[in-house]
Design a protein around this motif. Structure first.
Motif, PDB file in Angstrom:
ATOM      1  N   ALA A 164       0.826  -1.213   0.000  1.00 57.97           N
ATOM      2  CA  ALA A 164       0.000   0.000   0.000  1.00 57.97           C
ATOM      3  C   ALA A 164       0.855   1.256   0.000  1.00 57.97           C
ATOM      4  O   ALA A 164       0.468   2.278  -0.579  1.00 57.97           O
ATOM      5  N   ARG A 165       2.016   1.188   0.602  1.00 51.75           N
ATOM      6  CA  ARG A 165       2.887   2.366   0.720  1.00 51.75           C
ATOM      7  C   ARG A 165       3.637   2.666  -0.574  1.00 51.75           C
ATOM      8  O   ARG A 165       4.392   3.636  -0.653  1.00 51.75           O
ATOM      9  N   SER A 191      -2.760   3.932   1.664  1.00 49.29           N
ATOM     10  CA  SER A 191      -1.771   4.473   0.732  1.00 49.29           C
ATOM     11  C   SER A 191      -1.712   5.997   0.834  1.00 49.29           C
ATOM     12  O   SER A 191      -2.537   6.632   1.508  1.00 49.29           O
ATOM     13  N   ARG A 281      -3.091   4.607  -9.581  1.00 45.71           N
ATOM     14  CA  ARG A 281      -2.657   3.316  -9.007  1.00 45.71           C
ATOM     15  C   ARG A 281      -3.646   2.247  -9.477  1.00 45.71           C
ATOM     16  O   ARG A 281      -4.858   2.419  -9.374  1.00 45.71           O
TER      17      ARG A 281
END
Length: 447
Positions: A164-165, A191, A281
């Motif tokens: 997520a990061r 995120s 994303r």
């Protein structure tokens, strides 16, 4: 007079309407935005926390059917569900406004309006906006994602938290009902894009004719019904996350077009030649074995590797035995909150049977059965009968893996016989894709 703390947006192509509405509303509300170009609404919503939108239904002289307003209403509610929308329409076009109410508009006002009536409706809409936001905030706190303690689900969410990061593309695999949408949201919410849009697209529901226009957008005049320039889902997800669900169902000829967008990080609307740059994303999901589909030339290998920077597999519920009862209690609490009821509990035998049940539909099946049981139960106790569980259960054997395979084979065979080996109907009841069912039939020699 103290002004109400809120942000109001008025959208109309007539400057006199925008001026008049602003003069009236700015006496009562802190911030008033006006917009004469409906194509800019999503951009404005992305940069400001708008509480209420007053939306005109018509934007071109000679076209009074209100279809553009209905389209914009859908776009606003998709992009910003918490924003409250009031429709503005001329007398005699109330039917279209009523259609808008069914699609999620809060109210409508006729033009020319009475100033007091306008202020009253907007104040009510602001109150509604506060209620919606408060409810969403409460549910966000209440509906903390249930992860569970099973090692395989802990591994999945640990991977999700790490990825997520980053901006890496994620492919989520799992059977129907295992929580792929919930995991995609979890990745987005953890995120750096969490304040930006999360756009969910069910690719399985898009037929070939609308695939490109829905995903990539279109220019005015690109086809018969293209009345205004329209962004696609990728553009709506700009700076945020797009979740492409059921990607395994995309036909080969459309996979190439999807690959081009992902690879080039740009999208070209139908009817245009110039690409638009994307900062999005990408998370995808499927219940299909994509490696097998690649091997059988049903899925492009280059697309598979583009979407699969990180692969996360969600286990079926039958492989999370220790989580079944805690999950059932978690779902029951949420459903009781939804129906504003309390003090309903499971009887012990019901919990025992839930522990033994095969859960072909996984978490989705469990949630549906519990919701049904809440409606049907008497004396505030949920029984086996209320849950309508089948009699297939797990007997205690030393070889659990073999036992699970035997049960899976028996379940599939039973459903196939029920539908006289109709693959589509059988796959639907089992919560499998046709390809997955064929592979299991081959595995268990059910021909």
């Amino acid at each position: 007079m103290k002004k109400t703390s809120s942000q109001i947006l008025v959208i109309d192509d007539q400057e006199d309407i925008l001026f008049a509405s602003k003069m009236v509303l700015k006496k009562h509300f802190e911030t008033i935005f006006t917009l004469n170009d409906p194509k800019k609404v999503i951009h404005l919503l992305s940069e400001n926390e708008i509480d209420v939108v007053l939306l005109d239904m018509n934007y071109r002289i000679g076209f009074e059917e209100g279809r553009e307003g209905i389209y914009l209403l859908k776009e606003i509610k998709t992009f910003s569900p918490k924003t409250v929308v009031i429709l503005m329409t001329a007398f005699g076009k109330v039917e279209t406004a009523v259609e808008g109410l069914k699609l999620g508009a809060f109210d409508y006002i006729l033009k020319p309006w009475d100033n007091d009536k306008l202020v009253s409706i907007v104040k009510s809409a602001v109150d509604e906006s506060r209620k919606v936001k408060k409810k969403a905030s409460t549910e966000e706190k209440k509906n903390t994602v249930f992860i569970g303690n099973s090692p395989n689900i802990q591994k999945a969410y640990s991977l999700a938290e790490k990825v997520a990061r980053t901006d890496a593309n994620v492919l989520i695999l799992g059977e129907n009902g295992t929580g792929k949408f919930v995991l995609a949201q979890y990745i987005h919410q953890n995120s750096n894009r969490k304040e930006q849009p999360f756009i969910h697209v069910d690719l399985g529901s898009l037929n070939d004719n609308i695939f490109e226009s829905e995903l990539f957008g279109y220019a005015k005049g690109a086809f018969t019904d293209a009345k205004i320039d329209t962004p696609g889902r990728f553009e709506l997800a700009q700076n945020g996350t797009i979740f492409l669900d059921e990607i395994g169902n995309v036909p080969l000829h459309l996979q190439a077009k999807l690959l081009q967008v992902i690879q080039n990080k740009s999208v070209t609307r139908l009817g245009e030649a110039k690409p638009r740059q994307l900062n999005v994303r990408i998370i995808t999901a499927t219940n299909i074995d994509l490696k097998s589909e690649v091997h059988h030339k049903n899925f492009r290998e280059d697309l598979y590797y583009r979407i699969n920077t990180m692969e996360i597999v969600l286990p079926p519920l039958r492989e999370r035995k220790s989580d079944i009862i805690p999950l059932a209690q978690f779902l029951l609490e949420n459903i009781l909150e939804k129906y504003e009821r309390s003090e309903i509990v499971f009887e012990d035998k019901a919990l025992e049977q839930m522990q033994k049940h095969f859960w072909n539909g996984n978490i989705r099946e469990m949630e549906n059965r519990i919701e049904r049981a809440v409606i049907l139960c008497e004396n505030n106790v949920i029984t086996i009968s209320d849950l309508d569980l089948d009699t297939i259960s797990i007997a205690e054997e030393t070889n659990e893996d073999k036992q699970l395979m035997d049960i899976e084979k028996a379940t599939i065979e039973k459903v196939l016989q029920k539908y006289n080996y109709n693959i589509s109907k059988s796959a639907d009841e089992l919560g499998l894709s046709r390809a997955s069912l064929y592979r299991r039939m081959e595995k268990f020699e059910l021909k």
